[in-house]
Design an enzyme around this catalytic site. Structure first.
Site, PDB file in Angstrom:
ATOM      1  N   LEU A  42     -11.153  -2.831  -6.635  1.00  0.00           N
ATOM      2  CA  LEU A  42     -11.261  -4.008  -5.772  1.00  0.00           C
ATOM      3  C   LEU A  42     -12.607  -4.033  -5.048  1.00  0.00           C
ATOM      4  O   LEU A  42     -13.311  -5.040  -5.077  1.00  0.00           O
ATOM      5  CB  LEU A  42     -10.110  -4.018  -4.764  1.00  0.00           C
ATOM      6  CG  LEU A  42     -10.092  -5.158  -3.748  1.00  0.00           C
ATOM      7  CD1 LEU A  42      -9.946  -6.514  -4.451  1.00  0.00           C
ATOM      8  CD2 LEU A  42      -8.961  -4.966  -2.732  1.00  0.00           C
ATOM      9  N   GLU A  80     -16.451  -3.732  -3.649  1.00  0.00           N
ATOM     10  CA  GLU A  80     -17.780  -3.981  -4.212  1.00  0.00           C
ATOM     11  C   GLU A  80     -18.825  -3.786  -3.121  1.00  0.00           C
ATOM     12  O   GLU A  80     -18.472  -3.678  -1.936  1.00  0.00           O
ATOM     13  CB  GLU A  80     -17.865  -5.398  -4.780  1.00  0.00           C
ATOM     14  CG  GLU A  80     -16.893  -5.671  -5.919  1.00  0.00           C
ATOM     15  CD  GLU A  80     -17.034  -7.083  -6.481  1.00  0.00           C
ATOM     16  OE1 GLU A  80     -17.955  -7.813  -6.032  1.00  0.00           O
ATOM     17  OE2 GLU A  80     -16.231  -7.451  -7.357  1.00  0.00           O
ATOM     18  N   GLY A 111     -16.171  -4.993   1.263  1.00  0.00           N
ATOM     19  CA  GLY A 111     -15.502  -3.813   1.779  1.00  0.00           C
ATOM     20  C   GLY A 111     -14.287  -4.254   2.562  1.00  0.00           C
ATOM     21  O   GLY A 111     -13.238  -4.539   1.996  1.00  0.00           O
ATOM     22  N   TYR A 114     -10.686 -17.227  -2.659  1.00  0.00           N
ATOM     23  CA  TYR A 114      -9.726 -16.165  -2.968  1.00  0.00           C
ATOM     24  C   TYR A 114      -8.628 -16.624  -3.922  1.00  0.00           C
ATOM     25  O   TYR A 114      -7.982 -15.798  -4.592  1.00  0.00           O
ATOM     26  CB  TYR A 114      -9.111 -15.610  -1.674  1.00  0.00           C
ATOM     27  CG  TYR A 114      -8.118 -16.537  -1.004  1.00  0.00           C
ATOM     28  CD1 TYR A 114      -6.772 -16.494  -1.335  1.00  0.00           C
ATOM     29  CD2 TYR A 114      -8.520 -17.451  -0.021  1.00  0.00           C
ATOM     30  CE1 TYR A 114      -5.849 -17.327  -0.720  1.00  0.00           C
ATOM     31  CE2 TYR A 114      -7.620 -18.282   0.594  1.00  0.00           C
ATOM     32  CZ  TYR A 114      -6.277 -18.229   0.241  1.00  0.00           C
ATOM     33  OH  TYR A 114      -5.372 -19.064   0.845  1.00  0.00           O
ATOM     34  N   GLU A 117       1.773  -1.303   0.879  1.00  0.00           N
ATOM     35  CA  GLU A 117       2.453  -0.089   0.441  1.00  0.00           C
ATOM     36  C   GLU A 117       1.488   1.088   0.444  1.00  0.00           C
ATOM     37  O   GLU A 117       1.827   2.198   0.875  1.00  0.00           O
ATOM     38  CB  GLU A 117       3.039  -0.295  -0.959  1.00  0.00           C
ATOM     39  CG  GLU A 117       3.758   0.926  -1.494  1.00  0.00           C
ATOM     40  CD  GLU A 117       4.566   0.638  -2.743  1.00  0.00           C
ATOM     41  OE1 GLU A 117       4.801   1.585  -3.520  1.00  0.00           O
ATOM     42  OE2 GLU A 117       4.966  -0.526  -2.942  1.00  0.00           O
ATOM     43  N   GLN A 128      -1.497  29.317  28.770  1.00  0.00           N
ATOM     44  CA  GLN A 128      -0.919  28.026  29.098  1.00  0.00           C
ATOM     45  C   GLN A 128      -1.803  26.861  28.666  1.00  0.00           C
ATOM     46  O   GLN A 128      -1.316  25.850  28.145  1.00  0.00           O
ATOM     47  CB  GLN A 128      -0.649  27.927  30.600  1.00  0.00           C
ATOM     48  CG  GLN A 128       0.104  26.651  30.986  1.00  0.00           C
ATOM     49  CD  GLN A 128       0.330  26.559  32.482  1.00  0.00           C
ATOM     50  OE1 GLN A 128      -0.627  26.486  33.241  1.00  0.00           O
ATOM     51  NE2 GLN A 128       1.584  26.569  32.895  1.00  0.00           N
ATOM     52  N   GLU A 158      -8.543   1.913   2.241  1.00  0.00           N
ATOM     53  CA  GLU A 158      -7.349   1.054   2.245  1.00  0.00           C
ATOM     54  C   GLU A 158      -7.175   0.318   3.584  1.00  0.00           C
ATOM     55  O   GLU A 158      -6.062   0.111   4.054  1.00  0.00           O
ATOM     56  CB  GLU A 158      -6.103   1.855   1.862  1.00  0.00           C
ATOM     57  CG  GLU A 158      -6.202   2.384   0.438  1.00  0.00           C
ATOM     58  CD  GLU A 158      -4.885   2.758  -0.183  1.00  0.00           C
ATOM     59  OE1 GLU A 158      -3.867   2.138   0.160  1.00  0.00           O
ATOM     60  OE2 GLU A 158      -4.876   3.657  -1.043  1.00  0.00           O
TER      61      GLU A 158
END
Length: 467
Positions: free
Chosen positions: A208, A210, A214, A263, A326, A364, A448
């Site tokens: 996807l 390029e 991005g 698109y 997903e 601690q 992603e």
């Protein structure tokens, strides 16, 4: 004889049986077991995961807790049980997790340093991933897959990431993006020709991004010029930062058949590696996840026929958006696995290393930091697996996927950094795995969908509730 059984039958996993057709198929596999004098695993015999539900056929849907019953009813899910713990695992999920852990320690761990140093995937390991059934996790058995759930896919991704996030993302992309797309949108011809190979022997790439596309992924310049009769298409363009490209045999390529439509002209194509005009360009020399290749894919007048189109012409935008939802949950699973892996490598050292006569972990100030890290990781796990179980239930997960990816990647980076800091000087050396986890984690906030894009998605979806 060698009998290849789906993991759903061997007891490593059980897929949610949504109809009696699938249940009958499993019964046929049980008959095959008996015919060949193979014993059915006791876990599957006694498991409550497979039980009759006369309204839905056979079912093993797992409950989840963060979604209101009203929303479930509005979406028509028809589930009766809600309110169960998200992180309560079925017998099959526990067995699967143990199987992946064993595989990762035996087959992956000895190769991690060498693959990272050479920035190259071990081909023997890739074959072993296929043989183990990890490359066709949700794919139907008739196409060579394991017929498991998306939640079980996340378990595999998480466990692999505890040892090597690079191997985890190879499995993740192949399953959550490419196998998912072929399973849902592929024609029977495409499934028989490609999906079986993808589940059993052939790695795939999702093409996807390029140079100019991005975060604005659909500003892509790659075109698919149709012939006069639309029986063939000619692909022209260059894809960038394509994971798995060096080893892939099958490429899912997004190209615009009519740029004037914006698109709405984007279309998804299946392209074979040996297609004339397709070549692999520069391989990136990356900071982390180095065993996972990331390359240019050059499409120089690659001709494909109309049968290569996934779904329909112009459906590429819908296919990419849905699959990335997903995929983002899968990246969340990778991030929580990475964070846990960093902690697993660090915590024993903190109890061995002594300063001022006491183990470092007993001070601690350290205990507070360790507690904070584990608390935040637990919250990230809840976000990831709630989204995964909602996905298995057929619910809209766009918001939950954004939550899961955003938070898990932030927390994983924080924990990986802390693990180096807690380990002191040794954490900064390559003799210990902490520095690799730190290098590997940064990509989680980039691929992603960047963190800013997840914030934008969350803000947009939440705003709708108040308008």
């Amino acid at each position: 004889m060698v009998l290849r059984l789906p993991l759903a039958v061997t007891g490593l996993a059980t897929r949610p049986f949504n109809n009696l057709t699938t249940a009958n198929a499993t019964n046929r596999w049980m008959s095959t077991l008996i015919h060949h004098n193979l014993s059915l695993p006791s876990a599957l015999k006694s498991s409550t995961a497979c039980r009759p539900n006369y309204e839905r056929g056979w079912s093993m849907w797992r409950p989840f807790c963060s979604t209101p019953i009203k929303e479930i009813e509005e979406q028509g899910i028809g589930m009766k049980s809600v309110g169960g713990p998200v992180l309560a695992w079925s017998e099959d999920e526990v067995m699967l997790r143990g199987t992946v852990q064993k595989f990762a320690h035996q087959n992956i761990k000895p190769l991690v340093s060498e693959m990272d140093e050479k920035a190259k995937l071990d081909k023997t390991l890739l074959a072993q991933l296929f043989e183990a059934g990890f490359m066709g996790i949700e794919v139907a058995g008739k196409y060579g897959g394991s017929e498991m759930t998306f939640t079980q896919t996340c378990i595999v991704i998480e466990e692999l990431a505890k040892i090597d996030p690079a191997i985890s993302v190879i499995v993740d992309i192949h399953n959550t993006l490419n196998n998912h797309i072929l399973s849902k949108y592929g024609s029977e011809f495409q499934k028989e020709r490609y999906l079986y190979r993808m589940a059993t022997q052939s790695l795939s790439s999702f093409c996807l991004s390029e140079p100019s596309a991005g975060s604005d992924a659909f500003a892509l310049k790659t075109v698919a010029v149709p012939s006069h009769d639309k029986k063939t298409y000619t692909l022209k363009g260059t894809k960038m930062w394509i994971s798995n490209a060096a080893e892939a045999d099958i490429f899912l390529v997004f190209a615009n058949v009519n740029p004037t439509l914006g698109y709405k002209g984007i279309t998804a194509f299946i392209v074979d590696r040996n297609s004339p005009g397709l070549s692999i360009g520069k391989k990136e020399n990356k900071l982390g996840i180095r065993a996972s290749s990331c390359c240019e894919v050059v499409l120089d007048n690659v001709q494909v026929d109309a049968h290569a189109i996934l779904g329909k012409e112009g459906m590429g935008y819908k296919i990419a958006i849905e699959s990335l939802n997903e995929g983002r949950i899968g990246i969340g699973a990778q991030m929580i696995g990475l964070a846990q892996g960093a902690l697993n490598a660090t915590m024993p050292y903190l109890f061995e290393r002594k300063q001022f006569g006491h183990p470092v972990a007993t001070f601690q100030g350290m205990q507070f930091q360790i507690a904070q890290a584990h608390t935040e990781l637990e919250a990230a796990k809840l976000l990831v697996y709630n989204a995964a179980r909602m996905k298995d239930a057929g619910m809209d997960v766009q918001l939950q996927a954004a939550y899961a990816k955003l938070y898990s990647s932030q927390i994983a980076e924080k924990i990986a950094s802390k693990c180096i800091e807690w380990s002191g000087g040794v954490g900064f050396t390559k003799e210990f795995p902490m520095e690799k986890f730190f290098r590997d984690v940064k990509i989680g906030q980039i691929y992603e969908g960047t963190s800013n894009m997840q914030l934008q998605t969350i803000g947009r979806l939440l705003s709708r509730e108040f308008k």
